[in-house]
Design a protein around this motif. Structure first.
Motif, PDB file in Angstrom:
ATOM      1  N   CYS A  12       0.829  -1.213   0.000  1.00  0.00           N
ATOM      2  CA  CYS A  12       0.000   0.000   0.000  1.00  0.00           C
ATOM      3  C   CYS A  12       0.861   1.261   0.000  1.00  0.00           C
ATOM      4  O   CYS A  12       1.960   1.273   0.557  1.00  0.00           O
ATOM      5  CB  CYS A  12      -0.872   0.050   1.253  1.00  0.00           C
ATOM      6  SG  CYS A  12      -2.272  -1.049   1.270  1.00  0.00           S
ATOM      7  N   SER A  13       0.321   2.305  -0.580  1.00  0.00           N
ATOM      8  CA  SER A  13       0.958   3.618  -0.470  1.00  0.00           C
ATOM      9  C   SER A  13       0.682   4.155   0.928  1.00  0.00           C
ATOM     10  O   SER A  13      -0.166   3.627   1.659  1.00  0.00           O
ATOM     11  CB  SER A  13       0.395   4.566  -1.522  1.00  0.00           C
ATOM     12  OG  SER A  13      -0.957   4.875  -1.215  1.00  0.00           O
ATOM     13  N   ARG A  14       1.356   5.231   1.307  1.00  0.00           N
ATOM     14  CA  ARG A  14       1.128   5.815   2.626  1.00  0.00           C
ATOM     15  C   ARG A  14      -0.310   6.314   2.756  1.00  0.00           C
ATOM     16  O   ARG A  14      -0.913   6.210   3.807  1.00  0.00           O
ATOM     17  CB  ARG A  14       2.132   6.939   2.882  1.00  0.00           C
ATOM     18  CG  ARG A  14       3.538   6.367   3.121  1.00  0.00           C
ATOM     19  CD  ARG A  14       4.573   7.396   3.332  1.00  0.00           C
ATOM     20  NE  ARG A  14       4.294   8.193   4.516  1.00  0.00           N
ATOM     21  CZ  ARG A  14       4.894   9.337   4.784  1.00  0.00           C
ATOM     22  NH1 ARG A  14       5.806   9.813   3.971  1.00  0.00           N
ATOM     23  NH2 ARG A  14       4.596  10.007   5.869  1.00  0.00           N
ATOM     24  N   TRP A  20      -6.752   2.930   5.503  1.00  0.00           N
ATOM     25  CA  TRP A  20      -7.014   1.661   6.180  1.00  0.00           C
ATOM     26  C   TRP A  20      -7.035   1.868   7.697  1.00  0.00           C
ATOM     27  O   TRP A  20      -7.901   1.348   8.398  1.00  0.00           O
ATOM     28  CB  TRP A  20      -5.947   0.657   5.778  1.00  0.00           C
ATOM     29  CG  TRP A  20      -6.224  -0.777   6.080  1.00  0.00           C
ATOM     30  CD1 TRP A  20      -7.242  -1.303   6.815  1.00  0.00           C
ATOM     31  CD2 TRP A  20      -5.439  -1.893   5.648  1.00  0.00           C
ATOM     32  NE1 TRP A  20      -7.136  -2.678   6.866  1.00  0.00           N
ATOM     33  CE2 TRP A  20      -6.039  -3.054   6.157  1.00  0.00           C
ATOM     34  CE3 TRP A  20      -4.286  -2.012   4.897  1.00  0.00           C
ATOM     35  CZ2 TRP A  20      -5.517  -4.320   5.938  1.00  0.00           C
ATOM     36  CZ3 TRP A  20      -3.777  -3.279   4.675  1.00  0.00           C
ATOM     37  CH2 TRP A  20      -4.385  -4.415   5.175  1.00  0.00           C
ATOM     38  N   GLN A  21      -6.075   2.648   8.213  1.00  0.00           N
ATOM     39  CA  GLN A  21      -6.044   2.943   9.638  1.00  0.00           C
ATOM     40  C   GLN A  21      -7.313   3.693  10.070  1.00  0.00           C
ATOM     41  O   GLN A  21      -7.889   3.387  11.116  1.00  0.00           O
ATOM     42  CB  GLN A  21      -4.809   3.778   9.986  1.00  0.00           C
ATOM     43  CG  GLN A  21      -3.529   2.988   9.960  1.00  0.00           C
ATOM     44  CD  GLN A  21      -2.314   3.871  10.142  1.00  0.00           C
ATOM     45  OE1 GLN A  21      -2.177   4.895   9.481  1.00  0.00           O
ATOM     46  NE2 GLN A  21      -1.431   3.471  11.039  1.00  0.00           N
ATOM     47  N   THR A  49       0.287  -2.622  13.618  1.00  0.00           N
ATOM     48  CA  THR A  49       0.993  -3.205  12.480  1.00  0.00           C
ATOM     49  C   THR A  49       1.038  -2.234  11.310  1.00  0.00           C
ATOM     50  O   THR A  49       2.095  -2.030  10.694  1.00  0.00           O
ATOM     51  CB  THR A  49       0.326  -4.523  12.041  1.00  0.00           C
ATOM     52  OG1 THR A  49       0.351  -5.437  13.138  1.00  0.00           O
ATOM     53  CG2 THR A  49       1.032  -5.142  10.862  1.00  0.00           C
ATOM     54  N   LEU A  50      -0.081  -1.604  11.002  1.00  0.00           N
ATOM     55  CA  LEU A  50      -0.118  -0.633   9.905  1.00  0.00           C
ATOM     56  C   LEU A  50       0.790   0.555  10.195  1.00  0.00           C
ATOM     57  O   LEU A  50       1.467   1.063   9.293  1.00  0.00           O
ATOM     58  CB  LEU A  50      -1.556  -0.173   9.648  1.00  0.00           C
ATOM     59  CG  LEU A  50      -2.506  -1.238   9.106  1.00  0.00           C
ATOM     60  CD1 LEU A  50      -3.931  -0.706   9.053  1.00  0.00           C
ATOM     61  CD2 LEU A  50      -2.060  -1.718   7.735  1.00  0.00           C
ATOM     62  N   GLU A  51       0.822   0.980  11.442  1.00  0.00           N
ATOM     63  CA  GLU A  51       1.711   2.082  11.822  1.00  0.00           C
ATOM     64  C   GLU A  51       3.173   1.676  11.621  1.00  0.00           C
ATOM     65  O   GLU A  51       3.983   2.461  11.136  1.00  0.00           O
ATOM     66  CB  GLU A  51       1.462   2.469  13.286  1.00  0.00           C
ATOM     67  CG  GLU A  51       2.219   3.695  13.733  1.00  0.00           C
ATOM     68  CD  GLU A  51       1.731   4.980  13.085  1.00  0.00           C
ATOM     69  OE1 GLU A  51       2.521   5.930  13.003  1.00  0.00           O
ATOM     70  OE2 GLU A  51       0.567   5.048  12.666  1.00  0.00           O
ATOM     71  N   SER A  52       3.500   0.441  11.965  1.00  0.00           N
ATOM     72  CA  SER A  52       4.866  -0.044  11.792  1.00  0.00           C
ATOM     73  C   SER A  52       5.254  -0.126  10.317  1.00  0.00           C
ATOM     74  O   SER A  52       6.391   0.165   9.958  1.00  0.00           O
ATOM     75  CB  SER A  52       5.038  -1.408  12.443  1.00  0.00           C
ATOM     76  OG  SER A  52       4.981  -1.279  13.831  1.00  0.00           O
ATOM     77  N   VAL A  53       4.317  -0.531   9.478  1.00  0.00           N
ATOM     78  CA  VAL A  53       4.589  -0.585   8.040  1.00  0.00           C
ATOM     79  C   VAL A  53       4.909   0.827   7.544  1.00  0.00           C
ATOM     80  O   VAL A  53       5.877   1.040   6.810  1.00  0.00           O
ATOM     81  CB  VAL A  53       3.396  -1.187   7.257  1.00  0.00           C
ATOM     82  CG1 VAL A  53       3.574  -0.995   5.757  1.00  0.00           C
ATOM     83  CG2 VAL A  53       3.240  -2.658   7.586  1.00  0.00           C
ATOM     84  N   ASN A  55       5.995   3.370   9.353  1.00  0.00           N
ATOM     85  CA  ASN A  55       7.264   3.794   9.947  1.00  0.00           C
ATOM     86  C   ASN A  55       8.456   3.181   9.226  1.00  0.00           C
ATOM     87  O   ASN A  55       9.471   3.827   9.021  1.00  0.00           O
ATOM     88  CB  ASN A  55       7.316   3.424  11.430  1.00  0.00           C
ATOM     89  CG  ASN A  55       6.456   4.324  12.277  1.00  0.00           C
ATOM     90  OD1 ASN A  55       6.019   5.382  11.835  1.00  0.00           O
ATOM     91  ND2 ASN A  55       6.185   3.899  13.498  1.00  0.00           N
ATOM     92  N   ARG A  56       8.308   1.928   8.844  1.00  0.00           N
ATOM     93  CA  ARG A  56       9.403   1.249   8.148  1.00  0.00           C
ATOM     94  C   ARG A  56       9.693   1.943   6.821  1.00  0.00           C
ATOM     95  O   ARG A  56      10.842   2.087   6.426  1.00  0.00           O
ATOM     96  CB  ARG A  56       9.023  -0.208   7.922  1.00  0.00           C
ATOM     97  CG  ARG A  56      10.158  -1.063   7.460  1.00  0.00           C
ATOM     98  CD  ARG A  56       9.743  -2.517   7.418  1.00  0.00           C
ATOM     99  NE  ARG A  56      10.900  -3.347   7.263  1.00  0.00           N
ATOM    100  CZ  ARG A  56      10.893  -4.645   7.386  1.00  0.00           C
ATOM    101  NH1 ARG A  56       9.775  -5.267   7.660  1.00  0.00           N
ATOM    102  NH2 ARG A  56      11.982  -5.341   7.210  1.00  0.00           N
ATOM    103  N   ARG A  57       8.646   2.401   6.148  1.00  0.00           N
ATOM    104  CA  ARG A  57       8.825   3.141   4.899  1.00  0.00           C
ATOM    105  C   ARG A  57       9.570   4.445   5.127  1.00  0.00           C
ATOM    106  O   ARG A  57      10.286   4.912   4.267  1.00  0.00           O
ATOM    107  CB  ARG A  57       7.474   3.457   4.272  1.00  0.00           C
ATOM    108  CG  ARG A  57       6.834   2.292   3.663  1.00  0.00           C
ATOM    109  CD  ARG A  57       6.168   2.681   2.354  1.00  0.00           C
ATOM    110  NE  ARG A  57       5.571   1.485   1.822  1.00  0.00           N
ATOM    111  CZ  ARG A  57       4.295   1.173   1.954  1.00  0.00           C
ATOM    112  NH1 ARG A  57       3.477   2.005   2.529  1.00  0.00           N
ATOM    113  NH2 ARG A  57       3.849   0.037   1.481  1.00  0.00           N
TER     114      ARG A  57
END
Length: 114
Positions: A12-14, A20-21, A49-53, A55-57
């Protein structure tokens, strides 16, 4: 969040992640009194989990990144790296790797059979 949803989130894009969040937040807020505790916990974990994805980006890593690791990714890493090296790469303890492997039902035979 299952592996399919996790794979989808990683693609997913940001903007899509944020949407989604927001959907999860709206579900929590609108149904808070009717949701069971286990459902609330699952939704909160999905948010994390979505927040971590996201953040990882952005290049922000935390111990929660271990939850983003899939079984297939771990097995691929384990071909060339020890658990200690994987733990260092993910910035988590070796015992966290062990707990994660137990949660994902990964045994030593599976790792060394590759």
């Amino acid at each position: 969040m299952n592996d399919i949803d996790l794979a989808r989130a990683k693609k997913c894009s940001r903007l899509e992640l944020r949407k989604w969040q927001n959907e999860i937040i709206n579900k929590l807020e609108s149904n808070y009194k009717t949701l069971e505790a286990s459902e609330k916990k699952e939704l909160y974990n999905d948010l994390q989990t979505l927040e971590s994805v996201g953040n990882r980006r952005k290049g922000i890593y935390s111990g929660f990144q271990l939850n983003l690791l899939t079984k297939a990714e771990y097995l691929e890493m384990a071909k060339t790296m020890s658990d200690k090296a994987i733990a260092k790469e993910l910035d988590v303890s070796v015992s966290s790797i062990g707990k994660w492997k137990k949660l994902k039902n990964i045994n030593w035979k599976e790792v060394f059979s590759r």
